[in-house]
Design a protein around this motif. Structure first.
Motif, PDB file in Angstrom:
ATOM      1  N   UNK A  47       0.838  -1.202   0.000  1.00  0.00           N
ATOM      2  CA  UNK A  47       0.000   0.000   0.000  1.00  0.00           C
ATOM      3  C   UNK A  47       0.870   1.249   0.000  1.00  0.00           C
ATOM      4  N   UNK A  48       1.948   1.214   0.772  1.00  0.00           N
ATOM      5  CA  UNK A  48       2.884   2.347   0.799  1.00  0.00           C
ATOM      6  C   UNK A  48       3.476   2.587  -0.575  1.00  0.00           C
ATOM      7  N   UNK A  73       0.848   4.029  -2.972  1.00  0.00           N
ATOM      8  CA  UNK A  73       0.462   5.418  -2.701  1.00  0.00           C
ATOM      9  C   UNK A  73       1.639   6.357  -2.966  1.00  0.00           C
ATOM     10  N   UNK A  81       1.911   9.527  -5.398  1.00  0.00           N
ATOM     11  CA  UNK A  81       2.368  10.822  -4.898  1.00  0.00           C
ATOM     12  C   UNK A  81       3.476  11.393  -5.759  1.00  0.00           C
ATOM     13  N   UNK A 107       3.530  14.925  -7.773  1.00  0.00           N
ATOM     14  CA  UNK A 107       4.529  15.946  -7.466  1.00  0.00           C
ATOM     15  C   UNK A 107       5.302  16.321  -8.725  1.00  0.00           C
ATOM     16  N   UNK A 158       3.245  18.720 -10.532  1.00  0.00           N
ATOM     17  CA  UNK A 158       3.354  20.054  -9.929  1.00  0.00           C
ATOM     18  C   UNK A 158       4.610  20.747 -10.458  1.00  0.00           C
TER      19      UNK A 158
END
Lengths: 216, 221
Positions: free
Chosen positions: A196-197, A200, A204, A208, A211
């Motif tokens: 799961x880490x 996710x 992320x 990013x 962005x």
């Protein structure tokens, strides 16, 4: 600033402690570590089929409904377990029997008595098939001439009686929960958390980098 | 009790359980924040092991369920946490069936979600005593509602509701009392040691904003 949002070592330790207590607790209880489940055990000694229904862990299942069905689907008997959770039944046909127990609270269990465990003297459900294996063992052996069908029946009954405790023990062993099962399950959960880490954080990273692109 | 074996529940109930569990699980995973992953894993592991802690009741025995506690702390994420715990229990311990997993998860997760809502309401009062008392009530209700749901799913499958409900609910009164104390104690500890762990949605959103700010900051540098 946002540090308090993360799991602190203290929090993790206390959670681990609770988990450890939960793992250790069943090891100290008098009954073996098993959860709530219904099981049934039955053997045939001669034509008499006897058995019992029990909860793991816990005692015998009293007043549970027992349904015995033959191989062809016809019902041989409907019984109730007694105060000791036991039931018995005398087979009238040499046919595979399915014993189904219903404790009434969503716990059900079943077990099977094979046709070969029942005495060959009983009328068979499908006569021509069952007759063959009974005749074969007698002719080749010289000493077999001394063994009358009656003696053979006695030997088989005695053997069935001797084997019963062994079968009971094997049945109980099947329900044993081993430490490696528990540790394996915990390992799976840790693995899933890692997965799961990974998923996710991959998401992320993508956002990013988006962005970054929009900023530059 | 929460581990119904295969072959007891009828097909329409099984299908309903599978659909609702999958939907709840998908929603729970969507809401899963990276920060909440260790917390989720620890509670899932606790749930997985808790079923081994059993107490004798008459001829049978009952075990801890802790779905009230899991619901309070995890909210919607409790659905995947419970599903994972139940799946591993079925595979490794032989507790409960595989096809019936949807129904079993539903029976445990719905009370967990209700407990979450109830607990969030109590937090508005700001009174630690009220909050801890509500946590205890959640421990009680989590097991009690699960017992009622199990009896309902048996009734929908054509079993007698009255006798099943009576058997299931009465057998679980001791465990309901034990979980009341356990959940109240666990939440009291968390409130004192780490109250942030109990903030779910709002806290996570705040935190997410924070992370994005950090990343934007990095992007500038």
């Amino acid at each position: 600033m946002s540090e308090h949002k993360y799991l602190t070592p203290l929090h993790a330790l206390s959670a681990l402690f609770i988990t450890a207590c939960l793992v250790a607790a069943p090891l100290f209880t008098a009954t073996p570590a098993k959860a709530h489940k219904l099981k049934t055990f039955a053997t045939a000694i001669g034509a008499k089929v006897s058995g019992y229904a029990y909860f793991v862990p816990g005692g015998r299942a009293q007043n549970a409904r027992v349904t015995i069905t033959r191989e062809d689907g016809s019902q041989a008997a409907t019984l109730q377990t007694n105060e000791q959770g036991e039931f018995d039944f005398t087979a009238d046909q040499r046919s595979r029997l399915t014993i189904h127990i219903d404790a009434g609270d969503g716990h059900e269990a079943s077990t099977i008595i094979a046709a070969v465990d029942l005495p060959p003297t009983l009328p068979s459900a499908n006569a021509q098939n069952a007759a063959a294996p009974v005749v074969i063992p007698t002719p080749p052996m010289e000493s077999a001439a001394n063994i009358t069908p009656d003696l053979q029946q006695q030997i088989e009954t005695a053997l069935a009686r001797q084997l019963r405790p062994l079968r009971e023990q094997m049945d109980a062993w099947q329900e044993q929960i081993w430490l490696h099962d528990i540790l394996g399950g915990l390992g799976y959960i840790i693995g899933l958390a890692g997965l799961a880490y990974a998923l996710t954080s991959a998401k992320g990273r993508k956002t990013s980098s988006n962005i970054k692109q929009t900023k530059s | 009790m929460a581990h119904i074996p295969d072959g007891v529940i009828s097909w329409p109930v099984l299908a309903g359980g599978i659909v609702t569990t999958l939907a709840g699980c998908a929603y729970g995973l969507k809401k899963l924040d990276p920060v909440a992953i260790p917390r989720t894993a620890v509670l899932s592991a606790t749930f997985f092991v808790a079923a081994l802690v059993h107490f004798p009741v008459g001829p049978t025995s009952v075990h801890l369920m802790l779905n009230g506690l899991i619901g309070i702390v995890l909210g919607w994420v409790a659905v995947p946490a419970i599903l994972v715990g139940l799946l591993l229990q079925a595979l490794l311990f032989g507790f409960g069936g595989i096809i019936v997993l949807g129904v079993n998860t539903f029976n445990l997760a719905v009370p967990a979600l209700l407990c979450h809502g109830l607990f969030q309401l109590s937090r508005r009062s700001q009174h630690p005593k009220i909050i801890i008392a509500t946590a205890g009530a959640c421990g009680f209700l989590g097991v009690g509602l699960t017992a009622v749901l199990v009896a309902t799913s048996l009734a929908l499958s054509g079993k007698e509701f009255a006798s099943a409900a009576q058997l299931v609910v009465f057998a679980h009164l001791p465990i309901m009392l034990i979980e009341t104390v356990f959940t109240a104690a666990a939440i009291a500890l968390l409130l004192r040691v780490k109250p942030e762990a109990l903030e779910t949605d709002q806290g996570q959103e705040l935190h997410l904003d924070h992370v994005q700010e950090d990343e934007q900051g990095k992007a500038y540098v």
